[in-house]
Write a protein that holds these residues in place. Structure first.
Motif, short mmCIF file in Angstrom:
data_model
loop_
_atom_site.label_atom_id
_atom_site.label_comp_id
_atom_site.label_asym_id
_atom_site.label_seq_id
_atom_site.Cartn_x
_atom_site.Cartn_y
_atom_site.Cartn_z
N SER A 138 0.85 -1.21 0.00
CA SER A 138 0.00 0.00 0.00
C SER A 138 0.88 1.25 0.00
O SER A 138 0.56 2.25 -0.64
N GLY A 139 1.99 1.19 0.76
CA GLY A 139 2.92 2.32 0.81
C GLY A 139 3.55 2.54 -0.56
O GLY A 139 3.68 3.67 -1.03
N ASP A 140 3.93 1.44 -1.22
CA ASP A 140 4.52 1.55 -2.56
C ASP A 140 3.49 2.13 -3.53
O ASP A 140 3.82 2.95 -4.39
N TRP A 141 2.24 1.71 -3.37
CA TRP A 141 1.17 2.20 -4.26
C TRP A 141 1.00 3.71 -4.10
O TRP A 141 0.97 4.45 -5.08
N LEU A 142 0.96 4.17 -2.84
CA LEU A 142 0.82 5.62 -2.59
C LEU A 142 2.01 6.39 -3.17
O LEU A 142 1.86 7.44 -3.79
N ARG A 143 3.22 5.83 -2.98
CA ARG A 143 4.43 6.50 -3.47
C ARG A 143 4.39 6.65 -4.99
O ARG A 143 4.73 7.70 -5.53
N GLU A 144 3.94 5.60 -5.67
CA GLU A 144 3.91 5.67 -7.14
C GLU A 144 2.77 6.55 -7.62
O GLU A 144 2.96 7.40 -8.50
N GLN A 145 1.57 6.38 -7.03
CA GLN A 145 0.42 7.20 -7.45
C GLN A 145 0.69 8.68 -7.22
O GLN A 145 0.28 9.54 -8.00
N GLY A 146 1.34 8.98 -6.06
CA GLY A 146 1.53 10.37 -5.67
C GLY A 146 2.89 10.94 -6.09
O GLY A 146 3.20 12.07 -5.76
N HIS A 147 3.70 10.14 -6.81
CA HIS A 147 5.07 10.56 -7.19
C HIS A 147 5.80 11.09 -5.97
O HIS A 147 6.31 12.21 -5.96
N GLU A 148 5.85 10.28 -4.93
CA GLU A 148 6.39 10.74 -3.66
C GLU A 148 7.90 10.50 -3.57
O GLU A 148 8.38 9.58 -2.91
N TYR A 149 8.63 11.36 -4.26
CA TYR A 149 10.10 11.36 -4.22
C TYR A 149 10.53 12.79 -3.93
O TYR A 149 9.96 13.74 -4.49
N GLY A 150 11.54 12.97 -3.06
CA GLY A 150 11.92 14.30 -2.60
C GLY A 150 12.36 15.23 -3.72
O GLY A 150 13.07 14.81 -4.63
N VAL A 151 11.92 16.50 -3.63
CA VAL A 151 12.31 17.52 -4.61
C VAL A 151 13.75 17.96 -4.36
O VAL A 151 14.48 18.34 -5.26
N THR A 152 14.17 17.91 -3.09
CA THR A 152 15.50 18.40 -2.73
C THR A 152 16.54 17.30 -2.83
O THR A 152 17.63 17.50 -3.38
N THR A 153 16.24 16.12 -2.32
CA THR A 153 17.26 15.06 -2.26
C THR A 153 16.94 13.86 -3.15
O THR A 153 17.79 12.98 -3.30
N GLY A 154 15.72 13.82 -3.71
CA GLY A 154 15.34 12.69 -4.55
C GLY A 154 15.02 11.43 -3.76
O GLY A 154 14.73 10.38 -4.33
N ARG A 155 15.08 11.53 -2.41
CA ARG A 155 14.82 10.33 -1.60
C ARG A 155 13.36 9.89 -1.73
O ARG A 155 12.47 10.73 -1.78
N PRO A 156 13.10 8.56 -1.75
CA PRO A 156 11.71 8.11 -1.73
C PRO A 156 11.07 8.55 -0.41
O PRO A 156 11.69 8.44 0.64
N ARG A 157 9.85 9.10 -0.49
CA ARG A 157 9.20 9.52 0.75
C ARG A 157 8.51 8.33 1.40
O ARG A 157 7.96 7.46 0.71
N ARG A 158 8.54 8.30 2.71
CA ARG A 158 7.78 7.30 3.47
C ARG A 158 6.31 7.70 3.37
O ARG A 158 5.98 8.88 3.51
N CYS A 159 5.43 6.74 3.13
CA CYS A 159 4.01 7.07 2.88
C CYS A 159 3.11 6.36 3.88
O CYS A 159 3.40 5.25 4.32
N GLY A 160 2.00 7.01 4.22
CA GLY A 160 1.03 6.41 5.14
C GLY A 160 -0.35 7.03 4.99
O GLY A 160 -0.53 7.96 4.21
N TRP A 161 -1.31 6.49 5.76
CA TRP A 161 -2.68 7.01 5.71
C TRP A 161 -2.81 8.29 6.53
O TRP A 161 -1.98 8.56 7.41
N TYR A 162 -3.83 9.06 6.23
CA TYR A 162 -4.11 10.32 6.92
C TYR A 162 -4.17 10.09 8.43
O TYR A 162 -4.85 9.18 8.91
N ASP A 163 -3.45 10.94 9.16
CA ASP A 163 -3.36 10.82 10.60
C ASP A 163 -4.08 12.02 11.22
O ASP A 163 -3.53 13.11 11.32
N ALA A 164 -5.34 11.79 11.64
CA ALA A 164 -6.16 12.91 12.13
C ALA A 164 -5.60 13.53 13.42
O ALA A 164 -5.60 14.76 13.55
N PRO A 165 -5.10 12.72 14.38
CA PRO A 165 -4.53 13.36 15.58
C PRO A 165 -3.38 14.31 15.23
O PRO A 165 -3.22 15.35 15.87
N VAL A 166 -2.57 13.96 14.21
CA VAL A 166 -1.47 14.85 13.81
C VAL A 166 -2.02 16.18 13.29
O VAL A 166 -1.54 17.25 13.64
#
Ligand code: GDP
Ligand code: IMO
Ligand code: MG
Length: 427
Positions: free
Chosen positions: A284-312
């Motif tokens: 699911s994390g890989d799916w979010l990363r690919e769907q959302g193109h979640e790679y850092g703009v500054t360092t190119g690092r793959p972003r860690r992905c997760g579901w919406y955290d309402a308490p945060v």
């Protein structure tokens, strides 16, 4: 609505750049108030992509004055690289103003960043390696170099000499190369003539602007959960991305601020180390990363992905006094049967509804999820709330309820135009 703060409500990369760019088309000033080129803000205008690091979002709007406030740390090499890049693409950067009090990232603070990460070993922060932490550390310990020092060579030399007297002792311990005062000073002075026309008393300029009824957008870098005071310390950046930072980082008082907008993704990501309760380490994390193109703009690092955290996001709403949320990347969630939303945590066998005060508890927190129905339609062309499929509308209304803050704007694509406005943020 003359003064609004735009800041990150999660762990960064929420889409603040898009939001400040959009508001910048109607604002007189966009002011960056914290951080430096650790930020990576992507803006897409008419299909053309811009990656801004040090320059404020307003730089792309010809009627807006972009300002680098006193709370920012400035890497002069990066500044002129970015200016050169935009100039070559036909963007006029001549309106840029820089605070005389902003601190400068030097070659030795950059080196200290890298060495400190190596020394921390598996306890490393996962910094962007841009020298941010050590530059703020020098600022706080009163040994920093400020933009105005560039115009007083003798004082600059004395300050660099004093700083290096201490740094070189540490560098020797690390077995690293020593820095020579002459070389550091020569490097800094090489920028002085080009910087000079941009340097003003930005605090005076901004306060005068507000007195004249001008509109100011304060652009936060990083995010609430990366804040040195309110974030997941020590896995944080070294500045205050939270709303108070907009005041200290520009010299505009809190009574002048009309609105505080928290930008939040419809899910959540994090780059670097540190706790992250809803992180998905499976497909699911890989799916979010690919769907959302979640790679850092500054360092190119793959972003860690997760579901919406309402308490945060509730926590962000609290510490920033949010008036609005700009929800981004709703389009990315299309195609899921159901969407988990974290509504509370389990910590040591007990339910905890809010972000725990103790870091150890947050590190041990596991999410308690509620599941909302998903949608399969492509929503990227939707421009009103009613255009959205019912399940997407319901998801937004649910996030609004559990985040305890109204969602005024919804992003359905990376482009400036791919936005649903429920409440005008400058009204
Ligand atoms: P920032 O650091 O908060 O400015 O965010 P980044 O630019 O690092 O990351 C956000 C990414 O999402 C960028 O690539 C944006 O172009 C993109 N983006 C922003 N809003 C939306 C949205 O609503 N939908 C989609 N699909 N992409 C978006
Ligand atoms: P924007 O503005 C996401 C993270 C780094 C690291 C920690 C400390 O694009 O949202 P630093 O170099 O600041 O000392 O690193 O903070 N970090 C970011 N994460 N978005 C950012 O900026 C970030 N800027 C710093 O990954 O964990
Ligand atoms: Mg970013």
């Amino acid at each position: 609505m003359p003064a609004v703060i735009v800041l990150g409500a999660q762990w960064g990369d929420e889409g603040k750049g898009k939001a400040t760019d959009q508001l910048g088309t109607r604002a007189d000033y966009v002011v960056k108030y914290n951080g430096g080129n650790n930020a990576g803000h992507t803006v897409v205008v008419n299909g053309e992509k811009f990656a801004l690091h040090l320059l404020p979002g307003g730089i792309l709007s010809p009627t807006c004055t972009p300002v680098i406030g006193n709370g920012v740390v400035v890497d002069l090499g990066v500044l002129f690289e970015e200016i050169g890049d935009l100039d070559s693409r036909g963007i006029d950067t001549s309106r840029l103003k820089i605070s005389a009090n902003a601190h400068i990232i030097t070659a030795y603070t950059r080196t200290m960043d890298a060495l400190s990460e190596i020394a921390l070993g598996d306890k490393k922060i996962g910094t962007t390696g841009r020298g941010i932490g050590p530059t703020y550390a020098d600022k706080v310990s009163r040994s920093g170099i400020r933009v105005q020092d560039l115009f007083h060579e003798d004082e600059l030399r004395a300050k660099v000499e004093a700083a290096l007297a201490q740094k070189n002792i540490l560098l020797k311990e690390y077995g690293a190369e020593q820095f020579e005062t002459d070389a550091v000073v020569a490097d800094l002075l090489s920028y002085a003539d080009r910087v000079r026309p941009m340097v003003i008393d930005t605090t005076l300029e901004l306060n005068n602007g507000l007195d004249d009824g001008k509109t100011i957008v304060f652009e936060g870098g990083q995010s609430t959960m990366l804040d040195i005071d309110h974030g997941t310390y020590p896995y944080v950046t070294s500045s205050n991305p939270t709303a108070g930072g907009a005041c200290t980082g520009t010299g505009v008082g809190p009574t002048k601020i009309d609105r505080v907008i928290g930008v939040a993704k419809a899910y959540i990501t994090r780059v670097g180390e540190g706790p992250f309760p809803t992180e998905l380490l499976d497909e699911s994390g890989d799916w979010l990363r690919e769907q959302g193109h979640e790679y850092g703009v500054t360092t190119g690092r793959p972003r860690r992905c997760g579901w919406y955290d309402a308490p945060v996001v509730r926590y962000s709403s609290r510490v920033n006094g949010l008036t609005d949320i700009a929800l981004t990347k709703l389009d990315v969630l299309g195609g899921l049967d159901q969407i988990p939303v974290c509504v509370a945590y389990e910590v040591n066998g007990e339910r905890v509804d809010e972000v725990p005060a103790f870091a150890a508890d947050f590190a041990a927190a596991t999410p308690i999820y509620e599941y909302r129905p998903g949608w399969s339609e492509d929503i990227s062309e939707c421009r009103t709330f009613e255009d959205l499929p019912q399940a997407a509308q319901d998801y937004v209304l649910y996030l609004e309820e559990v985040s305890r803050c109204r969602i005024s704007v919804i992003g359905v694509g990376a482009g400036r135009e791919a936005t649903i406005v429920r409440q005008d943020l400058l009204d």
